[in-house]
Design a protein around this motif. Structure first.
Motif, PDB file in Angstrom:
ATOM      1  N   VAL A   1       0.854  -1.201   0.000  1.00 41.54           N
ATOM      2  CA  VAL A   1       0.000   0.000   0.000  1.00 41.54           C
ATOM      3  C   VAL A   1       0.884   1.244   0.000  1.00 41.54           C
ATOM      4  CG1 VAL A   1      -1.838   1.238   1.192  1.00 41.54           C
ATOM      5  CG2 VAL A   1      -1.746  -1.265   1.310  1.00 41.54           C
ATOM      6  N   LEU A   2       0.758   2.059  -1.061  1.00 43.85           N
ATOM      7  CA  LEU A   2       1.598   3.248  -1.193  1.00 43.85           C
ATOM      8  C   LEU A   2       1.168   4.376  -0.249  1.00 43.85           C
ATOM      9  CD1 LEU A   2       1.892   3.440  -5.089  1.00 43.85           C
ATOM     10  CD2 LEU A   2       3.627   2.619  -3.468  1.00 43.85           C
ATOM     11  N   GLY A   3      -0.114   4.441   0.050  1.00 50.93           N
ATOM     12  CA  GLY A   3      -0.627   5.553   0.845  1.00 50.93           C
ATOM     13  C   GLY A   3      -0.978   6.763   0.004  1.00 50.93           C
ATOM     14  N   GLY A   4      -1.197   6.558  -1.306  1.00 43.80           N
ATOM     15  CA  GLY A   4      -1.560   7.649  -2.199  1.00 43.80           C
ATOM     16  C   GLY A   4      -0.843   7.512  -3.520  1.00 43.80           C
ATOM     17  N   ALA A   5      -0.879   8.576  -4.318  1.00 37.14           N
ATOM     18  CA  ALA A   5      -0.206   8.598  -5.617  1.00 37.14           C
ATOM     19  C   ALA A   5       0.657   9.847  -5.688  1.00 37.14           C
ATOM     20  CB  ALA A   5      -1.228   8.589  -6.746  1.00 37.14           C
ATOM     21  N   LEU A   6       1.683   9.789  -6.529  1.00 35.53           N
ATOM     22  CA  LEU A   6       2.516  10.967  -6.753  1.00 35.53           C
ATOM     23  C   LEU A   6       1.650  12.095  -7.284  1.00 35.53           C
ATOM     24  CD1 LEU A   6       5.622   9.380  -8.525  1.00 35.53           C
ATOM     25  CD2 LEU A   6       5.488  10.237  -6.176  1.00 35.53           C
ATOM     26  N   SER A   7       1.802  13.279  -6.727  1.00 34.43           N
ATOM     27  CA  SER A   7       1.012  14.411  -7.179  1.00 34.43           C
ATOM     28  C   SER A   7       1.793  15.687  -6.920  1.00 34.43           C
ATOM     29  CB  SER A   7      -0.340  14.434  -6.445  1.00 34.43           C
ATOM     30  OG  SER A   7      -1.065  15.565  -6.852  1.00 34.43           O
ATOM     31  N   PRO A   8       2.637  16.092  -7.901  1.00 32.13           N
ATOM     32  CA  PRO A   8       3.479  17.272  -7.696  1.00 32.13           C
ATOM     33  C   PRO A   8       2.672  18.502  -7.306  1.00 32.13           C
ATOM     34  CG  PRO A   8       4.025  16.129  -9.752  1.00 32.13           C
ATOM     35  CD  PRO A   8       2.781  15.500  -9.229  1.00 32.13           C
ATOM     36  N   LEU A   9       1.476  18.643  -7.881  1.00 34.13           N
ATOM     37  CA  LEU A   9       0.662  19.828  -7.590  1.00 34.13           C
ATOM     38  C   LEU A   9       0.242  19.868  -6.122  1.00 34.13           C
ATOM     39  CD1 LEU A   9      -1.648  20.132 -10.723  1.00 34.13           C
ATOM     40  CD2 LEU A   9       0.190  21.663 -10.010  1.00 34.13           C
ATOM     41  N   ASP A  10      -0.011  18.680  -5.539  1.00 35.92           N
ATOM     42  CA  ASP A  10      -0.403  18.638  -4.132  1.00 35.92           C
ATOM     43  C   ASP A  10       0.797  18.445  -3.199  1.00 35.92           C
ATOM     44  OD1 ASP A  10      -3.076  18.871  -4.833  1.00 35.92           O
ATOM     45  OD2 ASP A  10      -3.262  16.714  -5.142  1.00 35.92           O
ATOM     46  N   GLY A  11       1.996  18.507  -3.772  1.00 34.83           N
ATOM     47  CA  GLY A  11       3.191  18.363  -2.943  1.00 34.83           C
ATOM     48  C   GLY A  11       3.444  16.943  -2.472  1.00 34.83           C
ATOM     49  N   VAL A  12       2.893  15.946  -3.193  1.00 33.15           N
ATOM     50  CA  VAL A  12       3.150  14.550  -2.827  1.00 33.15           C
ATOM     51  C   VAL A  12       4.263  14.003  -3.712  1.00 33.15           C
ATOM     52  CG1 VAL A  12       2.157  12.255  -2.544  1.00 33.15           C
ATOM     53  CG2 VAL A  12       0.731  14.276  -2.155  1.00 33.15           C
ATOM     54  N   GLY A  13       5.455  13.873  -3.159  1.00 28.86           N
ATOM     55  CA  GLY A  13       6.585  13.309  -3.878  1.00 28.86           C
ATOM     56  C   GLY A  13       6.851  11.881  -3.420  1.00 28.86           C
ATOM     57  N   PRO A  14       7.882  11.239  -3.978  1.00 27.98           N
ATOM     58  CA  PRO A  14       8.183   9.846  -3.617  1.00 27.98           C
ATOM     59  C   PRO A  14       8.406   9.653  -2.113  1.00 27.98           C
ATOM     60  CG  PRO A  14       9.443  10.527  -5.535  1.00 27.98           C
ATOM     61  CD  PRO A  14       8.769  11.752  -5.028  1.00 27.98           C
TER      62      PRO A  14
END
Lengths: 200, 200
Positions: free
Chosen positions: A108-121
């Protein structure tokens, strides 16, 4: 409202309104329903929430939630450890388990990469995934992420990251949902379903 | 599902699914949301439910729910005791209080007469209403029941029952909802609004 029914009921309504799918109005209805069904529902639900708060932990292996760590899926010796299904959320894991066609292990990743929302690796549970693959034994990684831009970005990023290892990366098929009507489907899905057509 | 995430989560989902407005799918989403927000939401909600279960009582005077008996509305000396607003449920009482135009006292019936569902006068909080009127001091009883067949039956039954006492029985006006568009209204409402038209 505080002066009508007391701060206790008001607080219950405010907290219920923070559940997804409930707004202020339905939270009030839910609160009244709970108070009417005090013995059968309100008490048991309070207890179940307390148990959940006290006992549920995140699995340190795969990121699933359970009352044990490792979770019951990771601890199950009958699960096939050569296939790893990567999902964004625990809800996605549950959905795949309900489909009941897999006997694999999950991550389980806990989400997806989303540069706009500040979610990085670094915000995702990706390091542990690479670690599990590096340990060996995994032959296929099924990237069961959402068919969204963020999901697909994540899938490509992980495929790239796992390229040094001898592991096959796959994704879910696109196509017409079972029971779905063509007239209601978007062009992208129809194009994908045509492209991946199957011989009869 | 019990073998995926443990019986504790399954039980939480099953209880959440019994709330009005939540089905099995939204109950799962709510459970995951609660577990993710363990400290800010799950714990406080469990506590608020426990407090509600232990402290909320039904007012022996009017049938409202509160943490005190008589409830804070009945105990409030600034409320006008000459007007009694009769409602079917506590939710209706809250709705009228939100409108904020009344400073009257209430009486909660706990439902409406419904012969088909086996709800007779004995199942409702009607005896106590007659008692309050018989005590004297009440000049007007506003029957703020629903504009349904059951609600109107209840209103007529109560009006009949209170006819020996010197008390005026009134009902809410029918008409076009404020902000409502005529095109979307049923014929009955339009007919009532025309009949009760107001001079400009």
């Amino acid at each position: 409202m505080g002066n009508i029914a007391g701060p206790e009921i008001e607080r219950l309504i405010q907290l219920l309104a923070r559940l997804p799918g409930l707004g202020p109005r339905s939270a009030r209805r839910a609160a009244l329903h709970l108070i009417r069904k005090r013995e059968e529902l309100l008490g048991p639900l309070a207890d179940a929430m307390r148990v959940a708060r006290d006992r549920i932990v995140t699995c340190s292996v795969c990121g699933n939630i359970d009352t044990s760590d490792p979770c019951s899926l990771c601890a199950d010796p009958r699960r096939d450890g050569t296939t790893l299904v990567v999902v964004e959320t625990v809800g996605d894991l549950w959905a795949l388990e309900r489909a009941g066609v897999l006997n694999a292990r999950y991550h389980v990743l806990g989400g997806a990469l989303s540069p706009l929302d500040g979610v990085g690796p670094d915000e995702l549970n990706i390091g542990a995934l690479v670690g599990r693959v590096a340990e060996g034994g995994v032959k296929e990684v099924i990237l069961a992420v959402n068919a969204t831009v963020d999901g697909q970005t994540t899938a490509h990023y992980i495929t790239e990251l796992l390229s040094p290892y001898k592991v096959k990366c796959t994704r879910l098929a696109h196509g017409v949902p079972v029971g779905g009507e063509l007239d209601y489907l978007d062009e992208g899905t129809l194009a994908a379903a045509l492209k991946s057509r199957i011989d009869l």
